[in-house]
Design a protein around this motif. Structure first.
Motif, mmCIF file in Angstrom:
data_model
loop_
_atom_site.group_PDB
_atom_site.id
_atom_site.type_symbol
_atom_site.label_atom_id
_atom_site.label_comp_id
_atom_site.label_asym_id
_atom_site.label_seq_id
_atom_site.Cartn_x
_atom_site.Cartn_y
_atom_site.Cartn_z
ATOM 1 N N LYS A 122 0.817 -1.314 0.246
ATOM 2 C CA LYS A 122 0.094 0.232 0.036
ATOM 3 C C LYS A 122 0.934 1.381 -0.112
ATOM 4 O O LYS A 122 0.761 2.026 0.727
ATOM 5 C CB LYS A 122 -1.119 -0.033 1.170
ATOM 6 C CG LYS A 122 -1.817 -1.250 1.291
ATOM 7 C CD LYS A 122 -2.849 -1.152 -0.005
ATOM 8 C CE LYS A 122 -3.511 -2.383 0.048
ATOM 9 N NZ LYS A 122 -3.826 -3.114 -1.289
ATOM 10 N N ALA A 124 2.506 4.581 -0.587
ATOM 11 C CA ALA A 124 1.879 6.029 -0.854
ATOM 12 C C ALA A 124 2.528 6.499 -2.247
ATOM 13 O O ALA A 124 1.510 7.428 -2.674
ATOM 14 C CB ALA A 124 2.197 6.937 0.274
ATOM 15 N N ASP A 127 -0.241 6.694 -4.984
ATOM 16 C CA ASP A 127 -1.434 7.259 -4.774
ATOM 17 C C ASP A 127 -1.007 9.155 -5.161
ATOM 18 O O ASP A 127 -1.909 9.514 -5.175
ATOM 19 C CB ASP A 127 -1.996 7.230 -3.357
ATOM 20 C CG ASP A 127 -2.821 6.160 -3.243
ATOM 21 O OD1 ASP A 127 -3.129 5.327 -4.229
ATOM 22 O OD2 ASP A 127 -2.681 5.378 -2.063
ATOM 23 N N LYS A 128 0.342 9.254 -5.522
ATOM 24 C CA LYS A 128 0.716 10.550 -5.626
ATOM 25 C C LYS A 128 0.717 10.704 -7.084
ATOM 26 O O LYS A 128 0.576 9.829 -8.105
ATOM 27 C CB LYS A 128 2.207 10.656 -5.120
ATOM 28 C CG LYS A 128 2.376 10.295 -3.486
ATOM 29 C CD LYS A 128 2.634 11.232 -2.748
ATOM 30 C CE LYS A 128 2.841 10.722 -1.398
ATOM 31 N NZ LYS A 128 3.573 11.784 -0.306
ATOM 32 N N HIS A 129 0.567 12.087 -7.561
ATOM 33 C CA HIS A 129 0.460 12.620 -8.506
ATOM 34 C C HIS A 129 1.822 12.639 -9.511
ATOM 35 O O HIS A 129 2.819 13.196 -9.132
ATOM 36 C CB HIS A 129 -0.204 13.833 -8.951
ATOM 37 C CG HIS A 129 -1.503 13.779 -8.337
ATOM 38 N ND1 HIS A 129 -1.799 14.392 -6.908
ATOM 39 C CD2 HIS A 129 -2.755 13.321 -8.755
ATOM 40 C CE1 HIS A 129 -3.294 14.334 -6.718
ATOM 41 N NE2 HIS A 129 -3.698 13.762 -7.991
ATOM 42 N N LYS A 154 -0.687 6.983 -10.530
ATOM 43 C CA LYS A 154 -1.690 7.800 -10.621
ATOM 44 C C LYS A 154 -0.871 8.784 -11.562
ATOM 45 O O LYS A 154 -0.425 9.763 -11.192
ATOM 46 C CB LYS A 154 -2.057 8.592 -9.531
ATOM 47 C CG LYS A 154 -3.211 9.557 -9.703
ATOM 48 C CD LYS A 154 -3.618 10.298 -8.189
ATOM 49 C CE LYS A 154 -4.706 9.403 -7.866
ATOM 50 N NZ LYS A 154 -5.420 10.155 -6.582
#
Length: 162
Positions: A122, A124, A127-129, A154
């Motif tokens: 999971k 991080a 999930d960041k741009h 992402k």
């Protein structure tokens, strides 16, 4: 200048409209002939886009180790130390998780290996741009590695240079 401005507009639009990972809406192709300033354009895009507070990382992805070295060398000519290189997947992982490392040059093989090793985490970082510029990855970028990368990150803007 026009290419740089257009790419930066595409990045901003993609982020604000949440068009993640879809090249038709959040990316595009940039064609340059040899000697036309492709490396300078990509450097300027990376430099300016890394200043967007919404963007966590900009990845400049190549398909061969010699292009990895060549890109770092060229970027250093424009601004010494502006980009981070990745000697192996472990270093890439460290750079991806380090908030200070904003522009990373790596190979598609290392990036795909990173995703394979961490896809169930999971993490991080997924999930960041992220903005990804694929440089001359025409031999490998439509295959499994490319699909794997697009599936897990992402991606705010996906640019392919030829």
């Amino acid at each position: 200048i026009a290419a740089t401005e257009k790419i930066l507009q595409k990045i901003a639009m993609s982020y604000h409209h949440k068009l993640y990972g879809c090249r038709a809406q959040s990316g595009g192709y940039i064609w340059h002939t040899t000697g036309s300033g492709k490396t300078l354009t990509s450097f300027k895009v990376a430099q300016l886009a890394s200043g967007f507070k919404e963007i966590y990382k900009l990845l400049f992805v190549v398909d061969r180790k010699d292009l990895d070295y060549q890109s770092i060398k060229e970027y250093d000519r424009f601004q010494k130390g502006a980009v981070d290189s990745t000697k192996n997947t472990k270093v890439l992982s460290q750079k991806l998780h380090n908030d200070e490392s904003r522009i990373i040059v790596t190979t598609i093989q290392k990036l795909a290996r990173f995703v394979q090793q961490h896809k169930d985490d999971k993490s991080a970082v997924f999930d960041k741009h992220i903005v990804i510029i694929f440089d001359e990855c025409h031999r490998s970028q439509f295959g499994e590695m490319h699909g794997l990368i697009k599936k897990h990150f992402k991606i705010v803007c996906l640019c392919q240079w030829d």
